[in-house]
Design a protein around this motif. Sequence first.
Motif, short mmCIF file in Angstrom:
data_model
loop_
_atom_site.label_atom_id
_atom_site.label_comp_id
_atom_site.label_asym_id
_atom_site.label_seq_id
_atom_site.Cartn_x
_atom_site.Cartn_y
_atom_site.Cartn_z
N TYR A 170 -7.64 5.73 -4.40
CA TYR A 170 -9.06 5.39 -4.43
C TYR A 170 -9.38 4.44 -5.57
N VAL A 171 -8.93 4.79 -6.80
CA VAL A 171 -9.20 3.96 -7.98
C VAL A 171 -7.93 3.80 -8.80
N PRO A 172 -7.48 2.55 -9.09
CA PRO A 172 -7.95 1.33 -8.45
C PRO A 172 -7.57 1.34 -6.98
N GLU A 173 -8.33 0.64 -6.18
CA GLU A 173 -8.14 0.70 -4.74
C GLU A 173 -6.77 0.17 -4.32
N VAL A 174 -6.05 1.00 -3.60
CA VAL A 174 -4.80 0.59 -2.96
C VAL A 174 -4.87 1.05 -1.52
N LEU A 175 -4.91 0.12 -0.59
CA LEU A 175 -4.99 0.48 0.82
C LEU A 175 -3.66 1.04 1.30
N ALA A 176 -3.72 2.21 1.93
CA ALA A 176 -2.51 2.82 2.48
C ALA A 176 -1.96 1.98 3.61
N GLN A 177 -0.64 2.02 3.76
CA GLN A 177 0.06 1.36 4.85
C GLN A 177 1.00 2.37 5.51
N PRO A 178 1.23 2.27 6.83
CA PRO A 178 2.09 3.24 7.50
C PRO A 178 3.47 3.38 6.86
N GLN A 179 4.04 2.28 6.36
CA GLN A 179 5.38 2.35 5.77
C GLN A 179 5.42 3.16 4.48
N ASP A 180 4.26 3.42 3.87
CA ASP A 180 4.23 4.21 2.64
C ASP A 180 4.78 5.62 2.86
#
Length: 258
Positions: A170-180
């Motif tokens: 959430y902070v700092p913003e990191v957009l999730a990706q399926p490969q994570d």
Amino acid sequence: MAEYTLTVAPNGARRGRDDHPELPVTQDQIVATAVACKAAGAHGIHLHVRDAAGAHSLDAERYRDAMAAVADAAPGMAIQITTESAGLFNVAEQLDCLKALRPASASVALREMAREPDMAAQAYALCAEAGTQVQHILYGPSCVELLRRWYVDGTVPNAMRDVIFVLGQYVPEVLAQPQDLQLFLAATDDLNLNWTVCAFGRHEQACLLAAISAGGDVRIGFENNIETPSGDLLPDNAASVAALITAATAAGHTLKES
């Protein structure tokens, strides 16, 4: 294809109605959301309560009232409380919440408990004695390694094998990706965990579909994401639940019976 369970996390600790007009803050709003999400197919609710000003709270009385109201309005819906500190509460206050409530289910962040390891041991022992189903919140490899150490030294009872993998942040913003997801699966391959996935940001649904395909359970909701993949606001939590179930069904997956 896979079977899966689905939990809704409708509000979290940080967002408010200014972020999304359908984000539930008051008890009445939370209860109405729980009813709608259960009707849409959610098995359970990850419950956060707010104080009179709308801020994140661990107040036991507020929790008791909200839990009773949800149980009455949405019978059979599983209720999991959070002990999340959100930068507001110390471990002693988190432990006090667990002592006061002795809930059926609670999420507990290892990295927050690690601030006071002796109190952490007390918290996990209390949950074991109370029969609380603990879901360990894992934010990355360091959390996995801490859980591994705490299984070895007895801080966490070996029977507590439920975890949630948090993709993105959430902070700092990191957009999730399926490969994570693969990083978590590789790091926990030998731990025999019952795992769930939640995912921050607009790729939430794609991440959760990847988790279902890999044999996991999922948690969806405005705690983690309020946007469509194109960046528009989602209608509400129940719509997110329904859309995920539709997409999972189209991919050949089956929602477990409640």
